[in-house]
Structures are given as structure tokens and as C-alpha cells.
Scaffold this active site. Structure first.
Site, PDB file in Angstrom:
ATOM      1  N   CYS A  61       0.807  -1.217   0.000  1.00  0.00           N
ATOM      2  CA  CYS A  61       0.000   0.000   0.000  1.00  0.00           C
ATOM      3  C   CYS A  61       0.841   1.268   0.000  1.00  0.00           C
ATOM      4  O   CYS A  61       0.546   2.240  -0.674  1.00  0.00           O
ATOM      5  CB  CYS A  61      -0.767   0.012   1.311  1.00  0.00           C
ATOM      6  SG  CYS A  61      -2.486   0.100   1.167  1.00  0.00           S
TER       7      CYS A  61
ATOM      8  N   CYS B  54      35.907   3.562   7.387  1.00  0.00           N
ATOM      9  CA  CYS B  54      35.887   4.697   6.460  1.00  0.00           C
ATOM     10  C   CYS B  54      36.630   5.841   7.140  1.00  0.00           C
ATOM     11  O   CYS B  54      37.459   5.603   8.013  1.00  0.00           O
ATOM     12  CB  CYS B  54      34.463   5.071   6.057  1.00  0.00           C
ATOM     13  SG  CYS B  54      33.485   5.776   7.389  1.00  0.00           S
TER      14      CYS B  54
END
Ligand code: ZN
Length: 384
Positions: free
Chosen positions: A186, A331
Site C-alpha cells: 500500500c 571509512c
């Protein structure tokens, strides 16, 4: 409970129907229904079943009311945004009909709680919008022998069917496979707000008929409704002898296959913790340092022993991470590496570690990491 007292005034219009009458109304009062999903389908189903005097109604939903729900979830109103659906719906149905015992189950349906939740009820209404849950509900109903009335909605179209275990085909007889990825829910596809009103009211109709024992159930028939053309269709189907759950040689004999794989965990380590883990016996073999930064950052220096997989390439290159190691994603400061941890643990039943603070944190602790190998060779060349 067979002769539960029936309020003649409240149920006058039912009592006037010979098909229901005092006996049918007493059957309703003595019966119970679990509604899974207090949403677009569960709203009309719950309201009508409470109004009809079903003795006990359970509402299973772990969500909270959002403003975008109000376009179709007519049990709720604007002041209730943010409240839990199950409890809010319980209060609404109790106010509508105090004769009814309404129970809020504010939890998520999973394989391990399905039997406990379904067992106390005579009939199950599926008002969920996720296909995986639809199969879980179907399988649980077949295995527990509970009649199931399910419905589904998509844009302007609805479907409904009833499964009577042992007597009729099941949802899996109709759709053997689970095409989870093919059908948007939906939320992504959109849905006409009144559509679940029609389909949920049909589910309540089926439930009342089955509980009273009148009429012809929607078993072995898929009812389709097209709101744009205002047409109803019907597709008859048979029980599949090779159905995985209700066939002659079922392969699904418990709900175990619905159990979610054990969640992989993401740990966060400081640079010092990582250094200590690497120093431990077998630490370097057990851990795989995966640097997800961009090539230019990698060229500026990286942790000894790390391998380079820029974040964008991780989905393709994930297979390079063996199943018997724990990757430590790295990182610059720990943000992209956390994204890498999430990608990895979602795809693999393996834990992952995020280096908190990243290469910057490592540098602050231990000094700037060395540049890649060719620079070392170059330096060595100078030294000799
Ligand atoms: Zn089946």
C-alpha cells in the site's frame, strides 16, 4: 457460553432475520475472531464484528497511528495520531459494543508466536499488507485448523477468499510461491481509501456467516473487485494435491521455515579495541579489515592489512568476504562504514564490526596510517 444472554434491543435487526435469530445471535456471542492488522481492512471488519456482537475480538497490530492512515483506517481519528493501533482500536470497539470482550495484542506476528496468538480464537481475519505475513497466516491456519478469511488490496482492486482447513483449498493452493518482491505494498503503490472498506466489510460478512453457519462460504473461490469499473469477478480454484502445506505430502509441517534468520549483529569498536582484537591469538585471521572509502582517500593511507572495497562496490564484491571471518568496516570517521555494516548484515547471516571514528580516529590514537605499498617500496629504495 452456548446460551449467552442476548440483548433483544441491540440485536433486533439480526433477531428479525430467520437465518440468524436468537440462536444465531447466541452463536455469535459465544464465538471469537482474531483480526490481524488493525488497518484499512481491520477497521471495517472490527467495527462490524463488534457491532454484530461477536463475543470476543482480538486485534493484532504493533504499529502506531499515522496521519496517512486516516484516509482509509476509519476506526481512528485525527486526535489519536501517534497512539498504538491495537489499544486505540480496542477502546473504540468496546465503546461501540460493551457486550464484546476486545483484546489488544500490540505485537508483531512471527512464526514463534503464531500458535499462542491464534489458538484462543475460532476464526482468523487476515488484514495485513505484507505477503510474507500472508503466507505465515495461511500456514498457521492450515496447521492449527482455523478458518481464515483473507483479503488483499492494491490501487483500485481487491481480492478476498476464505480457507476452511481440511475442507477447501488454501492461499498456497492458489499462489504456491511467494512473489514478495513483485508486489508493492500500500505504502508504495497507493490505494483508494474506500477500497479496504469494501473488502473488510466482505471479510466481516464471511466471518459472521461462518460463525452462525449460514450461506455459502467464499471457499475455493477468489473474489475480485475492480472499483474503477465497479465489477466483481470470481475465480474458482481447486485444492492442489502438491500444495506445500495442505497437499497430500506437505513439506510445511511446522512454522519453522517462517522463522527469521538469527539477526546478525553490528558491533562498534574504538581504534584501541580493534588494535587489541588484532593482537589476540588468531585475531588477524578472524577479522577482515574492509576499507570502504573512495580510491583517493585510500591512496592517502590505510590501516595495515586492510582491503579496499569502496562502499558503492560493496554489494557486488561482498562475496569476497569469506563466511568464516568478521569484517571490520572502515571509512574516514565511521559513517559510511556503518552503512556498509548494515548492507552486509542485511545480506549475510554474519556479524560485522564498525570502526568508530574511522581512519581519523585511528590516526589520533596511533598516528597517521602508512600510504599504500608502492610508496613503501619507494621509501625502501631510498633507504638502500
Ligand atoms: Zn493448500
Amino acid at each position: 457460553m452456548a446460551n449467552a444472554p442476548v440483548d433483544p434491543a441491540r440485536y433486533a435487526r439480526h433477531l428479525a432475520l430467520p437465518e440468524i435469530g436468537i440462536e444465531g445471535q447466541q452463536k455469535l456471542a459465544a464465538s471469537s475472531v482474531l483480526i490481524i492488522g488493525a488497518g484499512g481492512l481491520g477497521s471495517p471488519a472490527g467495527l462490524y464484528l463488534a457491532a454484530a456482537g461477536v463475543g470476543r475480538i482480538g486485534l493484532l497490530d504493533h504499529d502506531r497511528i499515522e496521519i496517512s492512515n486516516l484516509q482509509r483506517q476509519v476506526m481512528f481519528d485525527t486526535r489519536q495520531i501517534g497512539q498504538g493501533k491495537a489499544e486505540t482500536a480496542r477502546a473504540r470497539l468496546s465503546a461501540l459494543n460493551p457486550d464484546v470482550e476486545v483484546i489488544a495484542h500490540a505485537e508483531k506476528l512471527v512464526a514463534s508466536n503464531a500458535e499462542r496468538l491464534f489458538s484462543p480464537y475460532d476464526l482468523i481475519i487476515d488484514g495485513t499488507d505484507r505477503l510474507a505475513t500472508r503466507y505465515l497466516i495461511n500456514d498457521a491456519c492450515v496447521l492449527l485448523g482455523k478458518p481464515l478469511v483473507s483479503a488483499a488490496i492494491h490501487r483500485f482492486e481487491g481480492q478476498a477468499m476464505t480457507c476452511l482447513p481440511g475442507r477447501s483449498p488454501c492461499y498456497r493452493c492458489l499462489y504456491p510461491e511467494s512473489p514478495e518482491d513483485l508486489i508493492p505494498s500500500c505504502a508504495t503503490a497507493g490505494v483508494l481509501g474506500v477500497l479496504p472498506g469494501v473488502m473488510g466489510a466482505l471479510q466481516a460478512t464471511e466471518a459472521i456467516k461462518l460463525l452462525v453457519g449460514i450461506g455459502e462460504p467464499l471457499a475455493g473461490r477468489l473474489l475480485t473487485y475492480d472499483a474503477l469499473n465497479l465489477t466483481f469477478g470470481e475465480f474458482r480454484f481447486e485444492r492442489r494435491r502438491d500444495c506445500a502445506v495442505c497437499g497430500e505430502h506437505p513439506t510445511i509441517t511446522s512454522l519453522a521455515h517462517h522463522e527469521e534468520k538469527p539477526l546478525s549483529r553490528i558491533a562498534e569498536w574504538t581504534p584501541r579495541q580493534l588494535a587489541e582484537e588484532l593482537k589476540k591469538e588468531g585475531g588477524e585471521e578472524r577479522l577482515m579489515l574492509v576499507d570502504v572509502r573512495e580510491p583517493w582517500e585510500w591512496a592517502e593511507g590505510r590501516l595495515p592489512g586492510s582491503v579496499h572495497m569502496p562502499l558503492a562496490t560493496l554489494p557486488q564484491r561482498m562475496a569476497e568476504i569469506p563466511s568464516d571471518v568478521t569484517p571490520v568496516f572502515i571509512c574516514a570517521v565511521g559513517g559510511r562504514s556503518m552503512a556498509a555494516c548494515r548492507l552486509f548484515t542485511a545480506a549475510r547471516a554474519q556479524d560485522a564490526v564498525n570502526l568508530a571514528g574511522g581512519v581519523v580516529g585511528w590516526s589520533n590514537e596511533f598516528g597517521a596510517p602508512p600510504k599504500p605499498d608502492h610508496d613503501h617500496d619507494h621509501d625502501h629504495g631510498h633507504a638502500h
